[in-house]
Design an enzyme around this catalytic site. Structure first.
Site, short mmCIF file in Angstrom:
data_model
loop_
_atom_site.label_atom_id
_atom_site.label_comp_id
_atom_site.label_asym_id
_atom_site.label_seq_id
_atom_site.Cartn_x
_atom_site.Cartn_y
_atom_site.Cartn_z
N GLY A 51 1.03 -1.02 0.31
CA GLY A 51 -0.10 -0.09 0.20
C GLY A 51 0.97 1.13 -0.02
O GLY A 51 1.47 1.43 -0.27
N SER A 123 6.26 -5.04 -1.45
CA SER A 123 5.89 -3.82 -1.55
C SER A 123 6.62 -2.62 -1.04
O SER A 123 7.08 -2.56 -0.22
CB SER A 123 4.76 -4.13 -2.70
N HIS A 303 5.59 -5.94 -11.33
CA HIS A 303 5.55 -5.68 -9.22
C HIS A 303 4.80 -6.83 -8.47
O HIS A 303 3.22 -7.24 -8.18
CB HIS A 303 4.97 -4.34 -9.18
#
Length: 320
Positions: A51, A123, A303
């Site tokens: 996030g 991430s 990703h």
């Protein structure tokens, strides 16, 4: 320190349900949701979601061997099952920073009675994992990072401005939706929209932000969700922009300068070669500054993707 090739690995575990969960008050009016699964007597492993604001998704549990690991996950402040949501009480953004999240992780570790744990970040979770491990290295047994993403001003400019040269039509729509003032950064323009007093302005800004996320994350990744729960979408966009506007609440070189604190801690950095959202050079530079770490490059993913998940599972198996 050459890049590792993708190694064969055992199959992922079947779907796994938590055996315990709860809400932990962490101060400032925040309570975070946590859950545990796997073996209560196994090696503790903490998963940090992306996030910011992505929240937990059940699939993370099956990446660990449930017989060998005590698997721990939590929803970071303001998202998922944690309360309040960032969009329900925007005054809580002032107490939603990387330093607060690090303190929340320590509160959870103490609450669960965990002396040391493997920390896995994906991430944005890689930024948080590095920041936590550097702040509390004695409580970290190993670190596994996938799709390493830093929130430095340079990285924020890349992902919101520069990389638009690869997706010109999508970026033009992204920029037009923000209508920035002359000289205003796009991330700042979106922050103004996502914290507007007008609910419709916030909804439209979140939709435009997610359309841009889909555009750049789609490179080399088969897992792009075009349909989002409206509340999730707005929470996600609000927290991402909040953290990116503030460069992750870290100095531009903080994580790179802190790499010596990780020397002696096993580390694995897994990256997709096609990741334009978080170029592999970022993870490679961290790997070079981390003696004994492993760098795994997946040639045909971006990703995230199934081969990167396989590489994570293989790393957990080795570190168990």
């Amino acid at each position: 320190m050459a890049a590792d090739t993708l190694r064969p690995c055992p199959r992922r575990s079947p779907p796994l349900e938590p055996y315990a969960s709860g809400m932990l008050p962490v101060g400032d009016g925040h309570s975070i949701y946590w859950e545990t699964s796997g073996n209560p007597s196994g090696k503790p492993a903490l998963y940090l979601h992306g996030g910011p604001g992505g929240g937990l998704r059940p699939g993370y549990r099956s990446r660990f061997d449930p017989e060998k690991y005590l698997i721990i996950g939590f929803d970071q402040r303001g998202c998922g099952h944690s309360r309040p949501l960032a969009t329900h009480d925007e005054t809580t953004l002032a107490t939603n920073t990387t330093q607060h999240l690090i303190a929340d992780i320590e509160a959870l570790r103490t609450h669960l009675g965990v002396p040391r744990w493997l920390v896995n970040g994906v991430s944005w979770g890689t930024t948080l994992a590095l920041a936590y491990a550097q702040a509390h290295p004695s409580h970290v047994s190993a670190v596994v990072l996938a799709a390493t993403s830093l929130s430095t001003p340079e990285c924020v400019e890349w992902i919101t401005e520069t990389v638009g040269c690869l997706f010109p039509a999508e970026w033009e729509a992204f920029r037009s939706a923000a209508a920035p003032r002359p000289g205003q950064r796009l991330v700042d323009a979106y922050y103004d929209l996502l914290t507007s007093a007008d609910p419709q302005v916030r909804i439209q800004a979140a939709a435009a932000w997610m359309a841009w996320e889909d555009a750049h994350v789609s490179m080399g990744s088969p897992y792009i969700r075009k349909e989002y729960d409206p509340e999730w979408r707005q929470v996600f966009a609000t927290l991402v922009v909040h953290y990116w506007k503030n460069a992750g609440f870290l100095s531009p070189t903080a994580l790179r300068d802190g790499m010596p604190t990780l020397h002696g801690i096993p580390g694995v950095l897994i990256q997709g070669k096609l990741d334009v959202s978080s170029p592999a050079g970022v993870a490679w530079d961290l790997h070079k500054a981390w003696p004994g770490s492993q760098f795994v490059l997946v040639d045909d993913e971006g990703h995230g993707g199934p081969k990167m998940i396989q590489a994570m599972t293989a790393a957990f198996t080795e570190l168990a």
